[in-house]
Design a protein around this motif. Structure first.
Motif, PDB file in Angstrom:
ATOM      1  N   ILE A   7       0.819  -1.222   0.000  1.00 30.18           N
ATOM      2  CA  ILE A   7       0.000   0.000   0.000  1.00 30.18           C
ATOM      3  C   ILE A   7       0.848   1.266   0.000  1.00 30.18           C
ATOM      4  O   ILE A   7       0.316   2.361  -0.105  1.00 30.18           O
ATOM      5  CB  ILE A   7      -0.962   0.041   1.207  1.00 30.18           C
ATOM      6  CG1 ILE A   7      -0.187   0.031   2.534  1.00 30.18           C
ATOM      7  CG2 ILE A   7      -1.950  -1.110   1.139  1.00 30.18           C
ATOM      8  CD1 ILE A   7      -1.065   0.282   3.748  1.00 30.18           C
ATOM      9  N   GLY A   8       2.171   1.101   0.099  1.00 30.75           N
ATOM     10  CA  GLY A   8       3.049   2.260   0.192  1.00 30.75           C
ATOM     11  C   GLY A   8       2.871   3.294  -0.903  1.00 30.75           C
ATOM     12  O   GLY A   8       2.804   4.501  -0.621  1.00 30.75           O
ATOM     13  N   PRO A   9       2.744   2.892  -2.181  1.00 29.62           N
ATOM     14  CA  PRO A   9       2.628   3.899  -3.242  1.00 29.62           C
ATOM     15  C   PRO A   9       1.225   4.508  -3.394  1.00 29.62           C
ATOM     16  O   PRO A   9       1.060   5.460  -4.147  1.00 29.62           O
ATOM     17  CB  PRO A   9       2.981   3.102  -4.510  1.00 29.62           C
ATOM     18  CG  PRO A   9       3.553   1.806  -4.035  1.00 29.62           C
ATOM     19  CD  PRO A   9       2.913   1.544  -2.718  1.00 29.62           C
ATOM     20  N   VAL A  10       0.224   3.937  -2.709  1.00 30.64           N
ATOM     21  CA  VAL A  10      -1.153   4.338  -3.029  1.00 30.64           C
ATOM     22  C   VAL A  10      -1.968   4.867  -1.851  1.00 30.64           C
ATOM     23  O   VAL A  10      -3.000   5.510  -2.063  1.00 30.64           O
ATOM     24  CB  VAL A  10      -1.927   3.158  -3.680  1.00 30.64           C
ATOM     25  CG1 VAL A  10      -1.273   2.739  -4.998  1.00 30.64           C
ATOM     26  CG2 VAL A  10      -2.030   1.972  -2.732  1.00 30.64           C
ATOM     27  N   TRP A  11      -1.555   4.602  -0.600  1.00 32.44           N
ATOM     28  CA  TRP A  11      -2.447   4.905   0.517  1.00 32.44           C
ATOM     29  C   TRP A  11      -2.771   6.392   0.616  1.00 32.44           C
ATOM     30  O   TRP A  11      -3.916   6.758   0.889  1.00 32.44           O
ATOM     31  CB  TRP A  11      -1.851   4.390   1.830  1.00 32.44           C
ATOM     32  CG  TRP A  11      -0.632   5.140   2.286  1.00 32.44           C
ATOM     33  CD1 TRP A  11       0.670   4.829   2.020  1.00 32.44           C
ATOM     34  CD2 TRP A  11      -0.600   6.330   3.085  1.00 32.44           C
ATOM     35  NE1 TRP A  11       1.514   5.743   2.584  1.00 32.44           N
ATOM     36  CE2 TRP A  11       0.758   6.678   3.256  1.00 32.44           C
ATOM     37  CE3 TRP A  11      -1.579   7.127   3.671  1.00 32.44           C
ATOM     38  CZ2 TRP A  11       1.173   7.797   3.974  1.00 32.44           C
ATOM     39  CZ3 TRP A  11      -1.179   8.253   4.396  1.00 32.44           C
ATOM     40  CH2 TRP A  11       0.180   8.576   4.541  1.00 32.44           C
ATOM     41  N   ASP A  12      -1.774   7.257   0.395  1.00 31.11           N
ATOM     42  CA  ASP A  12      -2.051   8.689   0.522  1.00 31.11           C
ATOM     43  C   ASP A  12      -2.934   9.194  -0.607  1.00 31.11           C
ATOM     44  O   ASP A  12      -3.773  10.081  -0.404  1.00 31.11           O
ATOM     45  CB  ASP A  12      -0.750   9.490   0.612  1.00 31.11           C
ATOM     46  CG  ASP A  12       0.262   9.110  -0.461  1.00 31.11           C
ATOM     47  OD1 ASP A  12       0.011   8.154  -1.216  1.00 31.11           O
ATOM     48  OD2 ASP A  12       1.320   9.763  -0.540  1.00 31.11           O
ATOM     49  N   GLY A  13      -2.777   8.616  -1.800  1.00 34.35           N
ATOM     50  CA  GLY A  13      -3.677   8.980  -2.895  1.00 34.35           C
ATOM     51  C   GLY A  13      -5.100   8.525  -2.639  1.00 34.35           C
ATOM     52  O   GLY A  13      -6.063   9.213  -3.010  1.00 34.35           O
ATOM     53  N   ASN A  14      -5.250   7.388  -1.978  1.00 35.31           N
ATOM     54  CA  ASN A  14      -6.588   6.899  -1.656  1.00 35.31           C
ATOM     55  C   ASN A  14      -7.306   7.818  -0.671  1.00 35.31           C
ATOM     56  O   ASN A  14      -8.543   7.923  -0.698  1.00 35.31           O
ATOM     57  CB  ASN A  14      -6.508   5.480  -1.079  1.00 35.31           C
ATOM     58  CG  ASN A  14      -6.037   4.466  -2.107  1.00 35.31           C
ATOM     59  OD1 ASN A  14      -6.067   4.718  -3.299  1.00 35.31           O
ATOM     60  ND2 ASN A  14      -5.582   3.316  -1.641  1.00 35.31           N
ATOM     61  N   GLU A  15      -6.559   8.476   0.210  1.00 39.19           N
ATOM     62  CA  GLU A  15      -7.174   9.409   1.154  1.00 39.19           C
ATOM     63  C   GLU A  15      -7.794  10.619   0.452  1.00 39.19           C
ATOM     64  O   GLU A  15      -8.682  11.265   1.002  1.00 39.19           O
ATOM     65  CB  GLU A  15      -6.147   9.886   2.182  1.00 39.19           C
ATOM     66  CG  GLU A  15      -5.874   8.908   3.301  1.00 39.19           C
ATOM     67  CD  GLU A  15      -5.037   9.510   4.406  1.00 39.19           C
ATOM     68  OE1 GLU A  15      -4.604  10.677   4.268  1.00 39.19           O
ATOM     69  OE2 GLU A  15      -4.815   8.822   5.419  1.00 39.19           O
ATOM     70  N   VAL A  16      -7.314  10.924  -0.744  1.00 38.68           N
ATOM     71  CA  VAL A  16      -7.855  12.069  -1.488  1.00 38.68           C
ATOM     72  C   VAL A  16      -9.353  11.900  -1.736  1.00 38.68           C
ATOM     73  O   VAL A  16     -10.104  12.877  -1.786  1.00 38.68           O
ATOM     74  CB  VAL A  16      -7.085  12.255  -2.811  1.00 38.68           C
ATOM     75  CG1 VAL A  16      -7.735  13.316  -3.691  1.00 38.68           C
ATOM     76  CG2 VAL A  16      -5.637  12.626  -2.519  1.00 38.68           C
ATOM     77  N   TRP A  17      -9.793  10.658  -1.873  1.00 40.40           N
ATOM     78  CA  TRP A  17     -11.220  10.413  -2.100  1.00 40.40           C
ATOM     79  C   TRP A  17     -12.057  10.900  -0.917  1.00 40.40           C
ATOM     80  O   TRP A  17     -13.146  11.430  -1.092  1.00 40.40           O
ATOM     81  CB  TRP A  17     -11.466   8.925  -2.335  1.00 40.40           C
ATOM     82  CG  TRP A  17     -10.984   8.463  -3.679  1.00 40.40           C
ATOM     83  CD1 TRP A  17      -9.702   8.183  -4.037  1.00 40.40           C
ATOM     84  CD2 TRP A  17     -11.771   8.257  -4.852  1.00 40.40           C
ATOM     85  NE1 TRP A  17      -9.642   7.802  -5.358  1.00 40.40           N
ATOM     86  CE2 TRP A  17     -10.894   7.828  -5.874  1.00 40.40           C
ATOM     87  CE3 TRP A  17     -13.135   8.356  -5.135  1.00 40.40           C
ATOM     88  CZ2 TRP A  17     -11.344   7.529  -7.156  1.00 40.40           C
ATOM     89  CZ3 TRP A  17     -13.583   8.033  -6.417  1.00 40.40           C
ATOM     90  CH2 TRP A  17     -12.692   7.634  -7.404  1.00 40.40           C
ATOM     91  N   LEU A  18     -11.531  10.737   0.300  1.00 39.32           N
ATOM     92  CA  LEU A  18     -12.248  11.234   1.475  1.00 39.32           C
ATOM     93  C   LEU A  18     -12.301  12.757   1.469  1.00 39.32           C
ATOM     94  O   LEU A  18     -13.364  13.348   1.702  1.00 39.32           O
ATOM     95  CB  LEU A  18     -11.554  10.751   2.751  1.00 39.32           C
ATOM     96  CG  LEU A  18     -12.092  11.333   4.063  1.00 39.32           C
ATOM     97  CD1 LEU A  18     -13.545  10.943   4.283  1.00 39.32           C
ATOM     98  CD2 LEU A  18     -11.231  10.887   5.243  1.00 39.32           C
ATOM     99  N   ILE A  19     -11.170  13.390   1.186  1.00 43.30           N
ATOM    100  CA  ILE A  19     -11.129  14.854   1.161  1.00 43.30           C
ATOM    101  C   ILE A  19     -12.103  15.385   0.110  1.00 43.30           C
ATOM    102  O   ILE A  19     -12.846  16.350   0.350  1.00 43.30           O
ATOM    103  CB  ILE A  19      -9.701  15.335   0.871  1.00 43.30           C
ATOM    104  CG1 ILE A  19      -8.759  14.883   1.990  1.00 43.30           C
ATOM    105  CG2 ILE A  19      -9.652  16.845   0.697  1.00 43.30           C
ATOM    106  CD1 ILE A  19      -7.293  15.054   1.668  1.00 43.30           C
ATOM    107  N   THR A  20     -12.124  14.750  -1.038  1.00 42.96           N
ATOM    108  CA  THR A  20     -13.007  15.197  -2.122  1.00 42.96           C
ATOM    109  C   THR A  20     -14.470  14.966  -1.772  1.00 42.96           C
ATOM    110  O   THR A  20     -15.327  15.825  -2.038  1.00 42.96           O
ATOM    111  CB  THR A  20     -12.655  14.462  -3.424  1.00 42.96           C
ATOM    112  OG1 THR A  20     -11.249  14.561  -3.662  1.00 42.96           O
ATOM    113  CG2 THR A  20     -13.403  15.065  -4.601  1.00 42.96           C
TER     114      THR A  20
END
Length: 292
Positions: A47-60
């Motif tokens: 999940i190292g390359p993707v976890w922070d990008g996945n959080e963007v969905w919550l912010i959006t």
């Protein structure tokens, strides 16, 4: 415009739960499926390359609620202020743990932070949405148990899909155990909704268990993801009728001009976000090996 933005918000929350769902599951399971530092690193690297990008969905999703339905946003986040605060604490702990574990001498506290930071949101988001639908504390606890169990299953299947060697074998075994817990809880929680998406979500979880048993990790992951999509759809179908007690969607919505401007912004920005995330998953599509 009101219905369009409700659908967009439901889509954003669905994307968040699908993508962060396996992040949470991996964060919870990494110490359980790993027997040494190399295997722990292997598990978290999935999940190292993707976890922070996945959080963007919550912010959006939260930003879209604030802009398109300010009364709904205010009602939800003020009513569940303690829950949301704990969720934010969990996300901060997880982020710090993941970012710092390679920079400190003893990463064990980082791994603990990742576990706690994954478990809190996985449980509390289910509690929040179950409470929104029912207004019942027991239902909230069951909703939290459901999302926690599904995230563990989703994460176990993802680990089996993305790793090799002993970690993959342990992740498969963990997925089978997790499915034995997730399916009964799902039946108990989703049968109360009684809609076709809720029933289909239960069937998808059962299919995931059968597929992981047959070592079809890719299809099993598609099944757990589909179950989350269907369960979220069932929840938002209920929220479409009554987003909050005494409040209709039309009453919660912003004015027509605001929704029109938002639509143009979304039309321009959303495709770029989807393409970028799709490219990220394509680049990091290979299995992670221990010691890499």
């Amino acid at each position: 415009m009101i219905d369009l933005w409700f659908v967009i918000i439901a889509f954003l929350w669905t994307g968040y739960f699908v993508l962060e769902g396996f992040d949470f599951g991996v964060g919870l399971l990494a110490p359980l499926v790993s027997r040494n530092a190399a295997e722990q690193r292997q598990s978290l690297q999935t999940i190292g390359p993707v976890w922070d990008g996945n959080e963007v969905w919550l912010i959006t999703a939260v930003g879209a609620m604030f802009a398109a339905f300010p009364a709904w946003y205010a009602g939800v986040f003020s009513s569940f202020y303690p829950h949301v605060t704990l969720i934010l604490v969990g996300l901060i702990l997880r982020g710090v743990g993941l970012e710092w574990r390679g920079k400190v001498r003893d990463p064990r506290w980082c791994d603990l932070a990742v576990m706690v930071g994954s478990g809190l949101p996985a449980f509390l988001w289910g509690a929040v949405f179950a409470d929104l639908l029912t207004g019942s504390a027991p239902a909230a606890l069951l909703g939290g148990a459901f999302t926690l169990a599904v995230c563990v299953l989703h994460g176990a299947v993802f680990l089996a899909l993305k790793t090799t060697g002993p970690v993959r074998a342990r992740a498969r075994a963990t997925a089978l155990i997790a499915s034995a817990a997730a399916i009964p809880v799902a039946v108990f929680v989703l049968s109360g909704l009684g809609t076709f998406p809720a029933l289909a979500a239960m069937a998808a979880l059962a299919a995931a268990a059968a597929l992981i048993w047959r070592r079809r990790e890719g299809w099993a992951f598609a099944a757990t993801a589909g179950s989350i999509v269907l369960a979220t759809l069932a929840v938002f179908m209920e929220l479409r009728v009554r987003p909050l007690p005494g409040l209709t969607l039309a009453e919660a919505a912003s004015g027509a001009y605001t929704l029109t401007v938002l639509s143009w912004i979304g039309l321009i920005a959303l495709p770029f976000v989807l393409v970028y995330q799709g490219w990220t998953y394509y680049v990091f599509r290979k299995r992670v090996r221990a010691g890499v």
